[in-house]
Design a protein around this motif. Structure first.
Motif, PDB file in Angstrom:
ATOM      1  N   LYS A   1      -7.680  22.202  -4.799  1.00  0.00           N
ATOM      2  CA  LYS A   1      -8.270  23.287  -5.591  1.00  0.00           C
ATOM      3  C   LYS A   1      -7.304  24.475  -5.672  1.00  0.00           C
ATOM      4  O   LYS A   1      -7.139  25.103  -6.731  1.00  0.00           O
ATOM      5  N   LEU A   2      -6.652  24.771  -4.547  1.00  0.00           N
ATOM      6  CA  LEU A   2      -5.684  25.864  -4.517  1.00  0.00           C
ATOM      7  C   LEU A   2      -4.535  25.593  -5.491  1.00  0.00           C
ATOM      8  O   LEU A   2      -4.143  26.477  -6.278  1.00  0.00           O
ATOM      9  N   PHE A   3      -4.016  24.356  -5.472  1.00  0.00           N
ATOM     10  CA  PHE A   3      -2.921  24.003  -6.381  1.00  0.00           C
ATOM     11  C   PHE A   3      -3.367  24.130  -7.835  1.00  0.00           C
ATOM     12  O   PHE A   3      -2.621  24.631  -8.693  1.00  0.00           O
ATOM     13  N   GLY A   4      -4.591  23.695  -8.126  1.00  0.00           N
ATOM     14  CA  GLY A   4      -5.102  23.804  -9.496  1.00  0.00           C
ATOM     15  C   GLY A   4      -5.219  25.242  -9.949  1.00  0.00           C
ATOM     16  O   GLY A   4      -4.849  25.595 -11.085  1.00  0.00           O
ATOM     17  N   ASP A   5      -5.743  26.115  -9.048  1.00  0.00           N
ATOM     18  CA  ASP A   5      -5.894  27.538  -9.400  1.00  0.00           C
ATOM     19  C   ASP A   5      -4.534  28.203  -9.633  1.00  0.00           C
ATOM     20  O   ASP A   5      -4.348  28.967 -10.602  1.00  0.00           O
ATOM     21  N   LEU A   6      -3.581  27.925  -8.759  1.00  0.00           N
ATOM     22  CA  LEU A   6      -2.266  28.558  -8.882  1.00  0.00           C
ATOM     23  C   LEU A   6      -1.513  28.063 -10.115  1.00  0.00           C
ATOM     24  O   LEU A   6      -0.815  28.845 -10.786  1.00  0.00           O
ATOM     25  N   LEU A   7      -1.656  26.754 -10.430  1.00  0.00           N
ATOM     26  CA  LEU A   7      -1.012  26.253 -11.647  1.00  0.00           C
ATOM     27  C   LEU A   7      -1.631  26.876 -12.889  1.00  0.00           C
ATOM     28  O   LEU A   7      -0.920  27.242 -13.841  1.00  0.00           O
ATOM     29  N   SER A   8      -2.948  27.018 -12.898  1.00  0.00           N
ATOM     30  CA  SER A   8      -3.631  27.621 -14.058  1.00  0.00           C
ATOM     31  C   SER A   8      -3.192  29.064 -14.252  1.00  0.00           C
ATOM     32  O   SER A   8      -3.082  29.554 -15.390  1.00  0.00           O
ATOM     33  N   ALA A   9      -2.937  29.767 -13.150  1.00  0.00           N
ATOM     34  CA  ALA A   9      -2.520  31.177 -13.253  1.00  0.00           C
ATOM     35  C   ALA A   9      -1.055  31.321 -13.634  1.00  0.00           C
ATOM     36  O   ALA A   9      -0.609  32.414 -13.997  1.00  0.00           O
ATOM     37  N   ASN A  10      -0.274  30.234 -13.542  1.00  0.00           N
ATOM     38  CA  ASN A  10       1.161  30.319 -13.818  1.00  0.00           C
ATOM     39  C   ASN A  10       1.604  29.328 -14.893  1.00  0.00           C
ATOM     40  O   ASN A  10       2.769  28.884 -14.890  1.00  0.00           O
ATOM     41  N   LEU A  11       0.706  29.001 -15.813  1.00  0.00           N
ATOM     42  CA  LEU A  11       1.057  28.025 -16.856  1.00  0.00           C
ATOM     43  C   LEU A  11       2.220  28.518 -17.718  1.00  0.00           C
ATOM     44  O   LEU A  11       3.034  27.720 -18.210  1.00  0.00           O
ATOM     45  N   TYR A  12       2.331  29.827 -17.891  1.00  0.00           N
ATOM     46  CA  TYR A  12       3.334  30.401 -18.800  1.00  0.00           C
ATOM     47  C   TYR A  12       4.758  30.170 -18.314  1.00  0.00           C
ATOM     48  O   TYR A  12       5.708  30.196 -19.098  1.00  0.00           O
ATOM     49  N   GLN A  13       4.934  29.969 -17.021  1.00  0.00           N
ATOM     50  CA  GLN A  13       6.289  29.835 -16.511  1.00  0.00           C
ATOM     51  C   GLN A  13       6.639  28.407 -16.104  1.00  0.00           C
ATOM     52  O   GLN A  13       7.661  28.177 -15.464  1.00  0.00           O
ATOM     53  N   ILE A  14       5.762  27.436 -16.458  1.00  0.00           N
ATOM     54  CA  ILE A  14       6.012  26.035 -16.111  1.00  0.00           C
ATOM     55  C   ILE A  14       6.268  25.261 -17.391  1.00  0.00           C
ATOM     56  O   ILE A  14       5.561  25.431 -18.400  1.00  0.00           O
ATOM     57  N   GLN A  15       7.271  24.408 -17.376  1.00  0.00           N
ATOM     58  CA  GLN A  15       7.613  23.596 -18.540  1.00  0.00           C
ATOM     59  C   GLN A  15       7.261  22.131 -18.272  1.00  0.00           C
ATOM     60  O   GLN A  15       7.302  21.652 -17.133  1.00  0.00           O
ATOM     61  N   LYS A  16       6.916  21.405 -19.359  1.00  0.00           N
ATOM     62  CA  LYS A  16       6.674  19.986 -19.239  1.00  0.00           C
ATOM     63  C   LYS A  16       7.968  19.291 -18.833  1.00  0.00           C
ATOM     64  O   LYS A  16       9.033  19.562 -19.371  1.00  0.00           O
ATOM     65  N   GLY A  17       7.885  18.397 -17.886  1.00  0.00           N
ATOM     66  CA  GLY A  17       9.055  17.706 -17.373  1.00  0.00           C
ATOM     67  C   GLY A  17       9.527  18.254 -16.042  1.00  0.00           C
ATOM     68  O   GLY A  17      10.370  17.637 -15.373  1.00  0.00           O
ATOM     69  N   ASP A  18       8.991  19.432 -15.620  1.00  0.00           N
ATOM     70  CA  ASP A  18       9.339  19.963 -14.305  1.00  0.00           C
ATOM     71  C   ASP A  18       8.769  19.043 -13.213  1.00  0.00           C
ATOM     72  O   ASP A  18       7.643  18.544 -13.311  1.00  0.00           O
ATOM     73  N   THR A  19       9.539  18.847 -12.169  1.00  0.00           N
ATOM     74  CA  THR A  19       9.062  18.010 -11.039  1.00  0.00           C
ATOM     75  C   THR A  19       8.283  18.821 -10.018  1.00  0.00           C
ATOM     76  O   THR A  19       7.555  18.249  -9.201  1.00  0.00           O
ATOM     77  N   SER A  20       8.419  20.131 -10.051  1.00  0.00           N
ATOM     78  CA  SER A  20       7.669  20.982  -9.122  1.00  0.00           C
ATOM     79  C   SER A  20       7.592  22.390  -9.688  1.00  0.00           C
ATOM     80  O   SER A  20       8.350  22.746 -10.607  1.00  0.00           O
ATOM     81  N   ALA A  21       6.671  23.156  -9.114  1.00  0.00           N
ATOM     82  CA  ALA A  21       6.511  24.550  -9.539  1.00  0.00           C
ATOM     83  C   ALA A  21       6.521  25.443  -8.316  1.00  0.00           C
ATOM     84  O   ALA A  21       5.772  25.195  -7.353  1.00  0.00           O
ATOM     85  N   LYS A  22       7.377  26.464  -8.345  1.00  0.00           N
ATOM     86  CA  LYS A  22       7.440  27.417  -7.244  1.00  0.00           C
ATOM     87  C   LYS A  22       6.652  28.652  -7.643  1.00  0.00           C
ATOM     88  O   LYS A  22       7.031  29.388  -8.562  1.00  0.00           O
ATOM     89  N   VAL A  23       5.507  28.862  -6.963  1.00  0.00           N
ATOM     90  CA  VAL A  23       4.597  29.948  -7.358  1.00  0.00           C
ATOM     91  C   VAL A  23       4.242  30.780  -6.130  1.00  0.00           C
ATOM     92  O   VAL A  23       4.451  30.369  -4.993  1.00  0.00           O
TER      93      VAL A  23
END
Length: 583
Positions: free
Chosen positions: A338-360
């Motif tokens: 749930k935490l990962f889902g919330d943080l990804l939703s809050a940082n969608l603008y800085q994540i690109q399709k094809g990224d293997t990970s997201a540093k948030v």
């Protein structure tokens, strides 16, 4: 155990007064047990013959045993040949562990014949053999039990005595022969040498002789003159005890009350390590010593299929619970999803399709640390967030379902263990039939056919405290429910062992305030009628019946309770037998 030739000699003397009695009935309660019912002008008497390896014996008995619905073949054979016959003799060759019972009978042609029942009490080689007037074997309780080149136990073969080593009979041997035999025997501890030199002498009797000779122990070749005199004295004293029937029968018990041995003398070798209980006769000592053990063995034999079923079910439920608890522990990751889902939703603008990970930045923590969230390269940032939400929902659902299943499994395990405990304490065939019915109703067994008669439930076991309060004990789970929830008054007191399978116990108050004696004795009976019967200290909860409830859908015997108090009590078999209600 101490059922040696010397003890058999004492048993023979107890049986001899009933010569001339008629064989009235013959029963075979189990495959290794016979009971001969004799009747004479002196009254009725029963002779028990048991050939099980760990409890082989023959003696008079007063124990009532439940018989199978159909008699076994050997029992029918004995009824055919010995039924109505006259008990004509009882013989023992020296101190050999074989007792021959002679009967004068009428054969099929109307002729008078003498038949012999050879009762061989020799541990795992024990047997009971019917021999005709020509000395040939008619049949034996154990077939092919001891086939060797020297001896064959088959129908039609001549009966031959078992191999017998050359040992001394201490009833007939002189002093010089005894001392010479000890010197010729291998040099070893005195008690071992005595067993090898004398026939009919058990290790218990040999240790008693050795203890009297030298309390600190001595080797057989190192006896001084004083020790030799002491040894010969105790041997003569034992021989006079047998000849004059001046016995002192005792049962040996541990301080906790477990039965350990029996003998025809008062043993001194144990000091204070054993409790010694005097008994009036050889047969009563054997009855007391073996009755409970034989009952358990007999019922275990008849309930073998139920034991196997319950053990299999308990093991299966236990394994299932272990796997479910492991799965439940894995669902603890759902909060992270749930935490990962919330943080990804809050940082969608800085994540690109094809990224293997997201540093948030994890803004849910005060220090706002940066964390790395794994991503699937073939999914968009939004789809990655939804993937974590989906895992969260699945984990949440799984946790709820697993928690429910674990609770149900734990309740089933408690129920199965309670049935197993009741089965281990079952005393009659009726108890087994009632348990079979209960297991069939719960879906563990197939339902009984309609042709079979319904099983009648015996009343609860009734006791009375020393100050007059009635105490009732349920025999099985269904009776536990009946006793606690319907029969007992709201002001009666309910007892049950704490977290241990056992029977429901009700102290009937009749509106009175129960005494401390009654409460403690009812609690002791609760501990006695439980899986912890052989324990030293058993926790027992008790409360008023009005505080005991049965949850909806709970299995038989399962209840919840409040306002309880706890006692720590020791099960006492002697006190339980003393408190049995006789009114």
């Amino acid at each position: 155990m101490a059922f040696d030739g010397a003890y058999l000699y004492a048993v023979r003397q107890e049986i001899e007064p009933f010569l001339g009695a008629r064989v009235e009935k013959i029963h075979q309660p189990s495959k290794e047990e016979l009971i001969l019912h004799l009747r004479s002008f002196q009254g009725a008497v029963k002779i028990l013959i048991h050939i099980s390896g760990d409890s082989a014996r023959i003696h008079l008995t007063e124990v009532s045993v439940e018989n199978p619905p159909a008699p076994p073949m050997f029992c029918m054979l004995l009824r055919k040949h010995l039924g109505g016959g006259k008990f004509a003799g009882v013989r023992q060759d020296g101190l050999e562990r074989i007792l021959f019972l002679d009967f004068d009978c009428i054969n099929e042609l109307g002729d008078s014949v003498r038949l012999t029942l050879a009762c061989e009490v020799m541990g795992r080689y024990s047997n009971c053999i019917l021999i005709n007037q020509d000395g040939k074997i008619i049949d034996s309780l154990k077939r092919n039990a001891d086939i060797t080149r020297e001896r064959v136990l088959l129908s039609g073969f001549p009966y031959e005595m078992p191999h017998r080593s050359q040992r001394l009979n201490f009833l007939e041997t002189d002093d010089a022969t005894v001392l010479n035999a000890l010197l010729l025997a291998p040099d070893q501890n005195l008690e071992k040498a005595l067993v090898s030199v004398f026939e009919g002498v058990s290790p218990l009797l040999a240790r008693e002789w050795a203890y009297y000779t030298c309390k600190s122990g001595v080797r057989s070749h190192e006896l001084d003159k004083n020790q030799q005199e002491r040894l010969l004295y105790i041997i003569h004293k034992t021989a006079d005890m047998l000849r004059n029937q001046n016995y002192q029968f005792h049962i040996l018990m541990t301080p906790e009350g477990s039965l350990k041995d029996f003998c025809f003398f008062r043993p001194e070798q144990y000091g204070n390590l054993m409790l010694v209980k005097p008994m009036p006769s050889a047969s009563s000592a054997l009855d007391t010593f073996y009755s409970e053990r034989d009952l358990k063995a007999r019922m275990k034999q008849r309930a073998n299929d139920l034991f196997k079923l319950l053990m299999t079910r308990i093991e299966r439920v236990t394994r299932k619970l272990e796997h479910q608890r492991i799965e439940l522990a894995e669902t603890d990751k759902m909060n992270q999803n749930k935490l990962f889902g919330d943080l990804l939703s809050a940082n969608l603008y800085q994540i690109q399709k094809g990224d293997t990970s997201a540093k948030v930045v994890n803004f849910y923590e005060e220090s706002c640390p940066e964390i790395i969230i794994p991503l699937q390269v073939n999914l968009t940032p939004s789809q990655n967030a939804q993937k974590y939400y989906t895992l969260y929902r699945k984990s949440a659902t799984a946790k709820q379902k697993l928690s429910e299943q674990i609770q149900q499994g734990e309740q089933e395990l408690i129920y199965l263990e309670s049935v197993f405990d009741i089965l281990s304490r079952a005393e009659t065939e009726n108890d087994l039939l009632l348990l079979r019915e209960e297991l069939a109703q719960q879906g563990y067994l197939r339902n009984r056919t309609q042709k079979q008669k319904p099983v009648k439930q015996a009343p609860p076991i009734a006791y009375q405290s020393e100050d007059g309060f009635l105490i009732l004990v349920g025999r099985n789970n269904r009776q536990n429910d009946q006793l606690t929830l319907k029969q007992a008054s709201k002001q009666d007191i309910w007892f049950h062992t704490q977290n241990i399978p056992g029977s429901h116990v009700i102290l009937v108050t009749d509106g009175k305030e129960p005494s401390e004696t009654a409460i403690r004795q009812a609690g002791m009976l609760s501990a006695y009628h439980s899986k912890a019967r052989d324990s030293a200290q058993v926790p027992v909860d008790f409360t008023r019946v009005k505080f005991v409830k049965k949850p909806n859908g709970a299995k038989p015997g399962m209840v919840i309770f409040t306002n309880q108090q706890t006692l720590y009590l020791k099960p006492d078999r002697e006190l339980a037998e003393k408190l049995i209600y006789k009114g």
